[in-house]
Design a protein around this motif. Structure first.
Motif, short mmCIF file in Angstrom:
data_model
loop_
_atom_site.label_atom_id
_atom_site.label_comp_id
_atom_site.label_asym_id
_atom_site.label_seq_id
_atom_site.Cartn_x
_atom_site.Cartn_y
_atom_site.Cartn_z
N LYS A 67 0.83 -1.21 0.00
CA LYS A 67 0.00 0.00 0.00
C LYS A 67 0.87 1.26 0.00
O LYS A 67 0.57 2.24 -0.69
CB LYS A 67 -0.92 0.00 1.21
CG LYS A 67 -2.03 -1.05 1.15
CD LYS A 67 -2.77 -1.15 2.48
CE LYS A 67 -3.85 -2.22 2.44
NZ LYS A 67 -4.52 -2.38 3.76
N THR A 68 1.92 1.23 0.81
CA THR A 68 2.83 2.37 0.86
C THR A 68 3.49 2.60 -0.50
O THR A 68 3.62 3.74 -0.96
CB THR A 68 3.91 2.14 1.94
OG1 THR A 68 3.25 2.00 3.21
CG2 THR A 68 4.87 3.31 2.01
N THR A 69 3.90 1.51 -1.16
CA THR A 69 4.51 1.61 -2.49
C THR A 69 3.53 2.19 -3.49
O THR A 69 3.90 3.03 -4.33
CB THR A 69 4.99 0.23 -2.96
OG1 THR A 69 5.96 -0.26 -2.03
CG2 THR A 69 5.62 0.31 -4.34
N ARG A 72 3.25 5.99 -2.83
CA ARG A 72 4.47 6.71 -3.19
C ARG A 72 4.73 6.69 -4.70
O ARG A 72 5.54 7.46 -5.20
CB ARG A 72 5.67 6.16 -2.42
CG ARG A 72 5.52 6.35 -0.91
CD ARG A 72 6.76 5.94 -0.12
NE ARG A 72 7.81 6.94 -0.27
CZ ARG A 72 8.99 6.70 -0.82
NH1 ARG A 72 9.27 5.49 -1.28
NH2 ARG A 72 9.89 7.65 -0.89
N GLY A 73 4.01 5.84 -5.41
CA GLY A 73 4.05 5.89 -6.86
C GLY A 73 3.36 7.13 -7.41
O GLY A 73 3.65 7.58 -8.52
N TYR A 74 2.46 7.69 -6.62
CA TYR A 74 1.78 8.94 -6.98
C TYR A 74 2.45 10.15 -6.32
O TYR A 74 2.67 11.17 -6.97
CB TYR A 74 0.31 8.89 -6.52
CG TYR A 74 -0.60 8.06 -7.38
CD1 TYR A 74 -1.24 8.61 -8.49
CD2 TYR A 74 -0.84 6.73 -7.07
CE1 TYR A 74 -2.11 7.86 -9.27
CE2 TYR A 74 -1.70 5.96 -7.84
CZ TYR A 74 -2.33 6.53 -8.95
OH TYR A 74 -3.17 5.77 -9.72
N ILE A 94 3.94 3.96 6.74
CA ILE A 94 4.23 5.06 5.81
C ILE A 94 4.97 6.20 6.51
O ILE A 94 5.70 6.97 5.87
CB ILE A 94 2.92 5.56 5.14
CG1 ILE A 94 3.26 6.34 3.86
CG2 ILE A 94 2.06 6.39 6.09
CD1 ILE A 94 2.08 6.56 2.94
N LYS A 95 4.85 6.27 7.82
CA LYS A 95 5.58 7.28 8.59
C LYS A 95 7.09 7.12 8.44
O LYS A 95 7.85 8.09 8.50
CB LYS A 95 5.18 7.18 10.06
CG LYS A 95 5.75 8.26 10.97
CD LYS A 95 5.25 8.04 12.40
CE LYS A 95 5.80 9.10 13.35
NZ LYS A 95 5.32 8.87 14.74
N LYS A 96 7.55 5.91 8.20
CA LYS A 96 8.98 5.64 8.04
C LYS A 96 9.56 6.34 6.82
O LYS A 96 10.77 6.52 6.72
CB LYS A 96 9.21 4.13 7.93
CG LYS A 96 8.85 3.36 9.19
CD LYS A 96 8.93 1.86 8.97
CE LYS A 96 8.46 1.10 10.18
NZ LYS A 96 8.42 -0.37 9.96
N VAL A 135 -3.14 12.94 0.81
CA VAL A 135 -3.77 11.63 0.64
C VAL A 135 -4.71 11.37 1.82
O VAL A 135 -4.37 11.66 2.97
CB VAL A 135 -2.72 10.50 0.57
CG1 VAL A 135 -3.40 9.14 0.43
CG2 VAL A 135 -1.74 10.72 -0.58
N ILE A 136 -5.88 10.83 1.52
CA ILE A 136 -6.79 10.33 2.55
C ILE A 136 -7.11 8.88 2.21
O ILE A 136 -7.45 8.57 1.07
CB ILE A 136 -8.10 11.14 2.63
CG1 ILE A 136 -7.79 12.60 3.02
CG2 ILE A 136 -9.06 10.53 3.64
CD1 ILE A 136 -9.01 13.51 3.02
N THR A 137 -6.95 7.99 3.18
CA THR A 137 -7.16 6.57 2.93
C THR A 137 -8.26 6.02 3.83
O THR A 137 -8.42 6.42 4.98
CB THR A 137 -5.87 5.76 3.19
OG1 THR A 137 -5.40 6.02 4.52
CG2 THR A 137 -4.78 6.14 2.19
N LEU A 138 -9.00 5.07 3.26
CA LEU A 138 -9.99 4.29 4.02
C LEU A 138 -9.82 2.83 3.60
O LEU A 138 -10.28 2.42 2.53
CB LEU A 138 -11.42 4.74 3.75
CG LEU A 138 -11.84 6.12 4.26
CD1 LEU A 138 -11.50 7.21 3.26
CD2 LEU A 138 -13.35 6.13 4.54
#
Length: 277
Positions: A67-69, A72-74, A94-96, A135-138
């Motif tokens: 999901k993080t990848t 970060r592709g966007y 994703i904080k990392k 970004v907002i995620t659900l």
């Protein structure tokens, strides 16, 4: 269709059409929170006691990185709001990558576990201090929100003009849904108040001021949901059949696109405005 709450109450609920491509669980319970009051409700817990828990967390760890990848592709780096953050594993991942992270988690038990991990989690949107996100995620959250149309309008206001709204939900047109029928675990009544098809969610979000830019399948969900669905069936569950049905679901979806769960990537559509229908 009549489905049973297999997790908490044993009560039966009806699933009816709300709009074309969107179904609704009825009746809406007066006190929804009590239907989450179970040690087996895995997204509000860090428990790894059972085989089911271990499989869930193993897959979850892999998917957090994926999901993080995807994100970060966007956008390589920015601010992110995770609505329905659970115990905070996604935000911690994703904080990392030096993202500014915030989360909203209504469930106090899950929220406290996330806060113990050093995360900034709130109980509702009105408590947020940042009002502008990249970004907002659900992640499997939209289906739990009683007033989701109103919430999506709020997300639109909180999102930057070029930001991403990312929604992951089960797909009731998948093979595993049709195979397990009323025993399909992703009906998860009454916690899942809404049930979406691919066309239904795309059309609904176009009315809410968003355009779909990409879909990504959550291929592991077909196996996990099939595993839970086997437990819902009358008689003994069959682990081999669960993995077989998960495999068949993904195999058929390669042609049809009807995966068990799908992640939708939306951007604001400047040509449309919020129109709740």
């Amino acid at each position: 269709m009549i489905c049973t709450d297999h997790l908490v109450s044993g009560e039966k609920f009806e699933i009816k059409e709300y709009q074309k491509g969107i179904l609704r669980t009825q009746p809406l319970p007066d006190n929804l929170s009590r239907y989450y009051d179970s040690e087996d409700y895995i997204s509000h817990s860090d428990s790894e006691n059972s085989l089911q828990d271990k499989i869930y967390h193993l897959v979850k760890s892999h998917m957090l990185s994926k999901k993080t990848t995807w994100i970060r592709g966007y956008i390589k780096q920015g601010s992110i709001l995770d609505y329905g953050a659970g115990t905070g594993e996604f935000l911690n991942t994703i904080k990392k990558f030096l993202w500014n992270v915030e989360g909203v988690e209504p469930n106090s038990t899950a929220r406290e576990l996330g806060i113990l991990k050093g995360l900034n989690l709130k109980s509702e949107l009105s408590e947020l201090t940042n009002l502008n996100y990249d970004v907002i995620t659900l992640w499997h959250v939209l289906e739990h929100i009683p007033d989701f149309e109103i919430k999506v309008a709020e997300f639109r206001k909180l999102l930057k003009d070029d930001g991403l709204l990312i929604i992951a939900v089960p797909n009731y047109n998948s093979y595993d849904s049709k195979y397990y029928n009323e025993n399909w675990a992703a009906w998860d009544v009454p916690r899942h108040l809404w049930h979406f098809s691919r066309n239904g969610i795309k059309e609904k979000f176009s009315h809410l001021g968003f355009r779909l830019v990409e879909e990504k399948p959550l291929k592991f969900d077909s196996y996990y949901v099939s595993l839970l669905s086997e437990k819902n069936k009358p008689g003994s569950s069959n682990l081999i059949n669960a993995f077989y049905r998960g495999f068949i679901s993904n195999h058929q979806a390669k042609r049809s696109g009807e995966y068990s769960s799908i992640t939708y990537f939306f951007k604001k559509d400047p040509e449309t405005h919020f129109k709740a229908i």
